[in-house]
Design an enzyme around this catalytic site. Structure first.
Site, PDB file in Angstrom:
ATOM      1  N   LYS A 199      -0.042  -9.360  -5.278  1.00 17.17           N
ATOM      2  CA  LYS A 199       0.946  -9.743  -4.104  1.00 17.17           C
ATOM      3  C   LYS A 199       1.154 -11.199  -4.398  1.00 17.17           C
ATOM      4  CE  LYS A 199      -1.215  -6.910  -0.874  1.00 17.17           C
ATOM      5  NZ  LYS A 199      -2.148  -6.424   0.288  1.00 17.17           N
ATOM      6  N   GLN A 232      -7.035  -9.729   3.187  1.00 16.08           N
ATOM      7  CA  GLN A 232      -7.296  -8.159   2.470  1.00 16.08           C
ATOM      8  C   GLN A 232      -8.279  -7.489   2.965  1.00 16.08           C
ATOM      9  OE1 GLN A 232      -4.970  -7.261   0.127  1.00 16.08           O
ATOM     10  NE2 GLN A 232      -5.893  -5.437  -0.304  1.00 16.08           N
ATOM     11  N   ASP A 258       0.940  -8.414   7.690  1.00 16.07           N
ATOM     12  CA  ASP A 258       0.461  -7.341   7.620  1.00 16.07           C
ATOM     13  C   ASP A 258       0.987  -6.343   8.768  1.00 16.07           C
ATOM     14  OD1 ASP A 258      -0.751  -6.391   5.140  1.00 16.07           O
ATOM     15  OD2 ASP A 258      -2.484  -7.322   5.497  1.00 16.07           O
TER      16      ASP A 258
HETATM   17  N1  GUN Z   1      -6.091  -2.959   2.030  1.00 12.26           N
HETATM   18  C1  GUN Z   1      -5.353  -1.676   1.781  1.00 12.26           C
HETATM   19  N2  GUN Z   1      -4.139  -1.873   2.045  1.00 12.26           N
HETATM   20  C2  GUN Z   1      -3.733  -3.127   2.540  1.00 12.26           C
HETATM   21  C3  GUN Z   1      -2.956  -3.878   2.959  1.00 12.26           C
HETATM   22  O1  GUN Z   1      -1.617  -3.304   3.131  1.00 12.26           O
HETATM   23  N3  GUN Z   1      -3.157  -5.014   3.688  1.00 12.26           N
HETATM   24  C4  GUN Z   1      -4.406  -5.625   3.551  1.00 12.26           C
HETATM   25  N4  GUN Z   1      -4.506  -6.863   4.070  1.00 12.26           N
HETATM   26  N5  GUN Z   1      -5.396  -5.219   3.031  1.00 12.26           N
HETATM   27  C5  GUN Z   1      -4.994  -3.719   2.743  1.00 12.26           C
END
Ligand code: GUN
Length: 292
Positions: A52, A96, A119
């Protein structure tokens, strides 16, 4: 059969975003700034967050990675979130998931300022999504909609079967596919661990979105001809023949199901890259919203 090439489409989207950032810079505007908070040392989570951050660099965004130890307390994490909420330089941030056991994920997600919740996990944004209001759509479902849109996959009046009801993928996807508009206007069935005779349901599906996390779960005998397949599975399966010692495997028996499908996403290179591109898109939207 048409391959839904998430790698290519995500690259197109990143190029479009990079163009936007260039214009912002040329106008002397601040560029979008994404922060990602990671708690602990989970290998897969670290890999995702690193990609990311790399994607931010690629399109010209500012990025900040906040690493906290595995023993971080709930209060410490909440303090960090309040700091990011207040920091005018940060346009959007993500925590995350999953979080270590000592932390209450729901309390953490509720603490995020909904205007910076790129998110789309805050209940306010989730509710806005369900009510067709402007919001941040969670990145993976948003990426699936974008893939369906860019390949012109017809969803109207189709029977969409979603496998898995996670808050991140299955549940939002089931809402989005039934919404008015395009892609949407589908008749949706949401299946999960208590669903009986799933083959009877999948074999009637025009579109199957599988977010289960069980490698090779969906077999050719379970689908009809010309089905559209979206495979969200990304399970690490041990594999000594690879450098990393594992390979990423989807929920779908690609070799056999692809012979019957009209459209199908590969794993890797399908939904995965789209998730990152749409997180960038949400961050751009967050920047634009801060200006309003
Ligand atoms: N863990 C698995 N997928 C995601 C996501 O799209 N965002 C976040 N913050 N954590 C995740």
């Amino acid at each position: 059969m048409v391959l839904l090439d998430g790698k290519k489409v995500s690259n197109d989207i990143k190029n479009e975003i990079a163009e936007e950032v260039k214009k912002m810079k040329a106008n002397g505007e601040k560029v979008p700034h994404l922060a990602a908070v990671i708690v602990g040392n989970d290998g897969a989570s670290l890999t995702y967050v690193a990609s990311k951050v790399r994607a931010c660099e690629r399109v010209g965004f500012d990025s900040t990675m906040v690493r906290l130890s595995n023993t971080t307390s709930q209060v410490e994490l909440l303090d960090k979130i309040y700091e990011l909420n207040e920091n005018p330089d940060i346009d959007g941030f993500i925590i995350q998931l999953p979080l270590p056991k000592q932390i209450d994920t729901q309390k953490v997600l509720l603490a995020v300022n909904p205007d910076k919740d790129v998110d789309g996990f805050h209940p306010m944004n989730f509710g806005r999504m369900a009510l067709d209001m402007s919001t941040f759509i969670p990145a993976t479902p948003f990426g699936i909609l974008e893939l369906l849109d860019r390949y012109g996959v017809d969803t109207q009046g189709k029977h969409t079967v979603v496998i898995g009801r996670s808050h991140i993928v299955g549940r939002p996807m089931s809402i989005l596919m039934g919404r008015k508009g395009f892609p949407g206007n589908s008749t949706v069935t949401l299946t999960h661990s208590h669903t009986k005779n799933i083959t009877q349901i999948t074999s009637q599906a025009d579109i199957i979105i599988s977010a289960l996390g069980v490698p090779n779960f969906l077999k050719a005998e379970m689908v009809k001809d010309d089905v559209v397949i979206i495979d969200v599975g990304i399970t690490r399966v041990p594999d000594d023949t690879t450098e990393k010692g594992y390979r990423i495997t989807g929920d779908v028996d690609f070799e056999n199901v692809s012979k019957k499908a009209s459209f199908i996403t590969p794993v890797p290179g399908g939904v995965g890259p789209m998730t990152i591109a749409m997180l960038l898109k949400n961050t751009l939207l967050a920047r634009e919203r801060q200006l309003k």
